[in-house]
Design an enzyme around this catalytic site. Structure first.
Site, PDB file in Angstrom:
ATOM      1  N   ARG A 122     -19.683  14.720   5.608  1.00  0.00           N
ATOM      2  CA  ARG A 122     -19.758  13.343   6.093  1.00  0.00           C
ATOM      3  C   ARG A 122     -20.307  13.247   7.504  1.00  0.00           C
ATOM      4  O   ARG A 122     -20.485  12.151   8.029  1.00  0.00           O
ATOM      5  CB  ARG A 122     -18.353  12.755   6.106  1.00  0.00           C
ATOM      6  CG  ARG A 122     -18.228  11.540   5.250  1.00  0.00           C
ATOM      7  CD  ARG A 122     -16.777  11.403   4.911  1.00  0.00           C
ATOM      8  NE  ARG A 122     -16.454  10.085   4.544  1.00  0.00           N
ATOM      9  CZ  ARG A 122     -15.935   9.778   3.355  1.00  0.00           C
ATOM     10  NH1 ARG A 122     -15.736  10.702   2.459  1.00  0.00           N
ATOM     11  NH2 ARG A 122     -15.608   8.555   3.096  1.00  0.00           N
ATOM     12  N   ARG A 148     -15.103   1.279   7.461  1.00  0.00           N
ATOM     13  CA  ARG A 148     -15.541   2.474   6.720  1.00  0.00           C
ATOM     14  C   ARG A 148     -17.051   2.407   6.477  1.00  0.00           C
ATOM     15  O   ARG A 148     -17.737   3.414   6.560  1.00  0.00           O
ATOM     16  CB  ARG A 148     -14.801   2.558   5.365  1.00  0.00           C
ATOM     17  CG  ARG A 148     -13.411   3.145   5.498  1.00  0.00           C
ATOM     18  CD  ARG A 148     -12.498   2.781   4.344  1.00  0.00           C
ATOM     19  NE  ARG A 148     -12.986   3.144   3.036  1.00  0.00           N
ATOM     20  CZ  ARG A 148     -12.574   2.580   1.903  1.00  0.00           C
ATOM     21  NH1 ARG A 148     -11.662   1.617   1.930  1.00  0.00           N
ATOM     22  NH2 ARG A 148     -13.051   2.977   0.751  1.00  0.00           N
ATOM     23  N   ARG A 164      -5.495   1.290  -3.014  1.00  0.00           N
ATOM     24  CA  ARG A 164      -5.455   2.210  -1.880  1.00  0.00           C
ATOM     25  C   ARG A 164      -5.161   1.436  -0.601  1.00  0.00           C
ATOM     26  O   ARG A 164      -5.610   0.312  -0.441  1.00  0.00           O
ATOM     27  CB  ARG A 164      -6.808   2.911  -1.748  1.00  0.00           C
ATOM     28  CG  ARG A 164      -6.809   4.274  -2.397  1.00  0.00           C
ATOM     29  CD  ARG A 164      -8.153   4.917  -2.471  1.00  0.00           C
ATOM     30  NE  ARG A 164      -8.977   4.863  -1.275  1.00  0.00           N
ATOM     31  CZ  ARG A 164     -10.205   5.371  -1.208  1.00  0.00           C
ATOM     32  NH1 ARG A 164     -10.720   5.962  -2.267  1.00  0.00           N
ATOM     33  NH2 ARG A 164     -10.903   5.290  -0.100  1.00  0.00           N
ATOM     34  N   ARG A 169     -10.653  -2.457  -6.407  1.00  0.00           N
ATOM     35  CA  ARG A 169     -10.322  -1.165  -7.037  1.00  0.00           C
ATOM     36  C   ARG A 169      -8.826  -0.979  -7.268  1.00  0.00           C
ATOM     37  O   ARG A 169      -7.999  -1.282  -6.419  1.00  0.00           O
ATOM     38  CB  ARG A 169     -10.823  -0.028  -6.150  1.00  0.00           C
ATOM     39  CG  ARG A 169     -10.328   1.347  -6.615  1.00  0.00           C
ATOM     40  CD  ARG A 169     -10.983   2.480  -5.896  1.00  0.00           C
ATOM     41  NE  ARG A 169     -11.124   2.258  -4.486  1.00  0.00           N
ATOM     42  CZ  ARG A 169     -11.982   2.907  -3.711  1.00  0.00           C
ATOM     43  NH1 ARG A 169     -12.777   3.818  -4.234  1.00  0.00           N
ATOM     44  NH2 ARG A 169     -12.051   2.647  -2.436  1.00  0.00           N
ATOM     45  N   LYS A 181     -18.809   7.045  -6.170  1.00  0.00           N
ATOM     46  CA  LYS A 181     -18.813   8.518  -6.120  1.00  0.00           C
ATOM     47  C   LYS A 181     -17.706   9.091  -7.017  1.00  0.00           C
ATOM     48  O   LYS A 181     -17.932   9.993  -7.815  1.00  0.00           O
ATOM     49  CB  LYS A 181     -18.604   9.022  -4.675  1.00  0.00           C
ATOM     50  CG  LYS A 181     -19.624   8.503  -3.676  1.00  0.00           C
ATOM     51  CD  LYS A 181     -19.421   9.075  -2.292  1.00  0.00           C
ATOM     52  CE  LYS A 181     -18.174   8.600  -1.570  1.00  0.00           C
ATOM     53  NZ  LYS A 181     -18.161   7.159  -1.255  1.00  0.00           N
TER      54      LYS A 181
HETATM   55  P1  AP5 Z   1     -15.298   4.550  -6.638  1.00  0.00           P
HETATM   56  O1  AP5 Z   1     -15.919   5.400  -7.678  1.00  0.00           O
HETATM   57  O2  AP5 Z   1     -13.858   4.703  -6.388  1.00  0.00           O
HETATM   58  O3  AP5 Z   1     -16.132   4.604  -5.280  1.00  0.00           O
HETATM   59  P2  AP5 Z   1     -16.246   5.752  -4.173  1.00  0.00           P
HETATM   60  O4  AP5 Z   1     -17.698   5.887  -3.826  1.00  0.00           O
HETATM   61  O5  AP5 Z   1     -15.523   6.971  -4.592  1.00  0.00           O
HETATM   62  O6  AP5 Z   1     -15.547   5.023  -2.970  1.00  0.00           O
HETATM   63  P3  AP5 Z   1     -14.432   5.518  -1.926  1.00  0.00           P
HETATM   64  O7  AP5 Z   1     -13.852   4.280  -1.350  1.00  0.00           O
HETATM   65  O8  AP5 Z   1     -13.510   6.508  -2.546  1.00  0.00           O
HETATM   66  O9  AP5 Z   1     -15.336   6.203  -0.872  1.00  0.00           O
HETATM   67  P4  AP5 Z   1     -14.932   6.491   0.604  1.00  0.00           P
HETATM   68  O10 AP5 Z   1     -15.998   7.403   0.991  1.00  0.00           O
HETATM   69  O11 AP5 Z   1     -14.754   5.300   1.449  1.00  0.00           O
HETATM   70  O12 AP5 Z   1     -13.439   7.053   0.478  1.00  0.00           O
HETATM   71  P5  AP5 Z   1     -12.866   8.521   0.448  1.00  0.00           P
HETATM   72  O13 AP5 Z   1     -11.684   8.522  -0.406  1.00  0.00           O
HETATM   73  O14 AP5 Z   1     -13.940   9.488   0.185  1.00  0.00           O
HETATM   74  O15 AP5 Z   1     -15.615   3.029  -7.078  1.00  0.00           O
HETATM   75  C1  AP5 Z   1     -15.171   1.945  -6.279  1.00  0.00           C
HETATM   76  C2  AP5 Z   1     -14.853   0.733  -7.172  1.00  0.00           C
HETATM   77  O16 AP5 Z   1     -16.057   0.250  -7.742  1.00  0.00           O
HETATM   78  C3  AP5 Z   1     -13.949   1.059  -8.368  1.00  0.00           C
HETATM   79  O17 AP5 Z   1     -13.114  -0.045  -8.584  1.00  0.00           O
HETATM   80  C4  AP5 Z   1     -14.907   1.238  -9.559  1.00  0.00           C
HETATM   81  O18 AP5 Z   1     -14.322   0.889 -10.788  1.00  0.00           O
HETATM   82  C5  AP5 Z   1     -16.022   0.305  -9.173  1.00  0.00           C
HETATM   83  N1  AP5 Z   1     -17.352   0.763  -9.568  1.00  0.00           N
HETATM   84  C6  AP5 Z   1     -17.883   2.008  -9.383  1.00  0.00           C
HETATM   85  N2  AP5 Z   1     -19.141   2.044  -9.821  1.00  0.00           N
HETATM   86  C7  AP5 Z   1     -19.436   0.795 -10.271  1.00  0.00           C
HETATM   87  C8  AP5 Z   1     -20.613   0.199 -10.832  1.00  0.00           C
HETATM   88  N3  AP5 Z   1     -21.737   0.893 -11.009  1.00  0.00           N
HETATM   89  N4  AP5 Z   1     -20.551  -1.103 -11.192  1.00  0.00           N
HETATM   90  C9  AP5 Z   1     -19.392  -1.831 -11.015  1.00  0.00           C
HETATM   91  N5  AP5 Z   1     -18.244  -1.319 -10.490  1.00  0.00           N
HETATM   92  C10 AP5 Z   1     -18.285  -0.025 -10.109  1.00  0.00           C
HETATM   93  O19 AP5 Z   1     -12.408   8.708   1.975  1.00  0.00           O
HETATM   94  C11 AP5 Z   1     -11.361   7.906   2.502  1.00  0.00           C
HETATM   95  C12 AP5 Z   1     -11.150   8.251   3.976  1.00  0.00           C
HETATM   96  O20 AP5 Z   1     -10.762   9.640   4.108  1.00  0.00           O
HETATM   97  C13 AP5 Z   1     -12.365   8.105   4.878  1.00  0.00           C
HETATM   98  O21 AP5 Z   1     -12.539   6.763   5.309  1.00  0.00           O
HETATM   99  C14 AP5 Z   1     -12.008   9.058   6.021  1.00  0.00           C
HETATM  100  O22 AP5 Z   1     -11.068   8.480   6.880  1.00  0.00           O
HETATM  101  C15 AP5 Z   1     -11.332  10.209   5.287  1.00  0.00           C
HETATM  102  N6  AP5 Z   1     -12.286  11.245   4.873  1.00  0.00           N
HETATM  103  C16 AP5 Z   1     -12.639  11.563   3.600  1.00  0.00           C
HETATM  104  N7  AP5 Z   1     -13.535  12.550   3.577  1.00  0.00           N
HETATM  105  C17 AP5 Z   1     -13.752  12.885   4.870  1.00  0.00           C
HETATM  106  C18 AP5 Z   1     -14.608  13.833   5.495  1.00  0.00           C
HETATM  107  N8  AP5 Z   1     -15.427  14.633   4.790  1.00  0.00           N
HETATM  108  N9  AP5 Z   1     -14.590  13.904   6.851  1.00  0.00           N
HETATM  109  C19 AP5 Z   1     -13.770  13.126   7.588  1.00  0.00           C
HETATM  110  N10 AP5 Z   1     -12.951  12.181   7.049  1.00  0.00           N
HETATM  111  C20 AP5 Z   1     -12.949  12.058   5.707  1.00  0.00           C
HETATM  112 MG    MG Z   2     -13.802   7.998  -3.915  1.00  0.00          MG
END
Ligand code: AP5
Ligand code: MG
Length: 230
Positions: free
Chosen positions: A88, A170, A159, A127, A13
């Site tokens: 979410r 997660r 992270r 990552r 994402k």
């Molecule tokens: P990346 O692009 O970083 O993936 P991502 O989908 O953004 O993954 P996140 O881990 O950020 O998602 P998340 O939803 O768990 O975390 P968030 O920060 O939103 O890519 C990942 C890796 O893969 C990278 O190394 C990249 O290079 C590689 N990659 C990407 N695409 C690729 C491909 N096609 N091929 C090969 N490699 C690839 O949330 C964190 C925490 O915050 C949550 O767990 C929760 O506690 C809280 N939180 C956040 N939002 C909310 C909400 N709305 N409500 C309540 N709690 C929330």
């Molecule tokens: Mg992300």
């Protein structure tokens, strides 16, 4: 136009949002990034949510909706947001609808990056993120090098929630709380499913093609309304 990118943890994402922002006049809103910056500067909120995030559970809807209200209500962001990691829960999806209506906006499109558990686990485990330019890399799949990254190596960080135990939690949280919202957007005819197992550039090309079509369609609608007034 406002859009949403869905997908499990590590689906890509943030990576795809970064690419979209570089080519379209849109702004990324990652609730994960917003929450992590509260933790980094140790605000009262940051101190409360650190353990929740590191356990892989969700922060409360109220907290997240308040952060999102600030962004949607800012005129600079009018109709140009990429929601990454929000909504979410179904309750967040309804709040978003109400908020957008209040500020005379809507969601134009929802992308769902479909990737399985094993792949997302490998992606999240490898990552690293540059804390200076905010680019996302992967030590196994997309490593930083002198061609794709100009900042010093010391800025590359993992992270705290990217460890096997939290990644699994997660993923479970995503399946239980977030996946059901996809139907909500499918019923509204806004959903585009994308195979997230492909290469980063291939996925981006699909997204770009769809967004360019929508931009053209918005232009046609604008022109039509304009001509009607003459
Ligand atoms: P990346 O692009 O970083 O993936 P991502 O989908 O953004 O993954 P996140 O881990 O950020 O998602 P998340 O939803 O768990 O975390 P968030 O920060 O939103 O890519 C990942 C890796 O893969 C990278 O190394 C990249 O290079 C590689 N990659 C990407 N695409 C690729 C491909 N096609 N091929 C090969 N490699 C690839 O949330 C964190 C925490 O915050 C949550 O767990 C929760 O506690 C809280 N939180 C956040 N939002 C909310 C909400 N709305 N409500 C309540 N709690 C929330
Ligand atoms: Mg992300």
């Amino acid at each position: 136009m406002n859009l949403i990118i869905f997908g499990p943890p590590g689906a890509g994402k943030g990576t795809q949002s970064y690419n979209i922002v570089n080519n379209f006049d849109l702004k990324q809103v990652s609730t994960g990034d917003l929450l992590r910056s509260e933790i980094k500067i140790q605000t009262d909120l940051g101190k409360k949510i650190e353990s929740i995030i590191n356990s892989g559970k969700l922060v409360s809807d109220d907290v997240v909706n308040t952060l999102i209200r600030k962004i949607i209500s800012d005129p600079k962001n009018f109709n140009r947001l990429i929601f990454d990691g929000y909504p979410r829960t179904i309750s967040q999806a309804y709040s978003l609808e109400i908020l957008l209506k209040e500020f005379n906006q809507k969601i134009s499109i929802v992308f769902n990056l479909k990737v399985g558990k094993d792949i997302v686990s490998k992606r999240a485990n490898g990552r690293v993120i540059c804390t200076r330019c905010f680019r996302i890399f992967n030590v196994y799949l997309n490593p930083p090098n002198s061609e794709n990254h100009k900042c010093e190596k010391k800025y590359l960080k993992k992270r705290a929630d990217d460890n096997s135990k939290t990644i699994l939690k997660r993923y479970e949280t995503y399946v239980a709380k977030t996946k059901p919202i996809i139907d909500h957007y499918n019923e509204r005819g806004l959903l585009f499913e994308i195979d997230g197992n492909q290469k980063i550039a291939e996925i981006y090309n699909k997204i770009k093609g769809i967004l360019e079509n929508i931009k053209d369609w918005h232009y046609v609608c604008f022109l039509y309304k304009f001509l009607e007034k003459i």
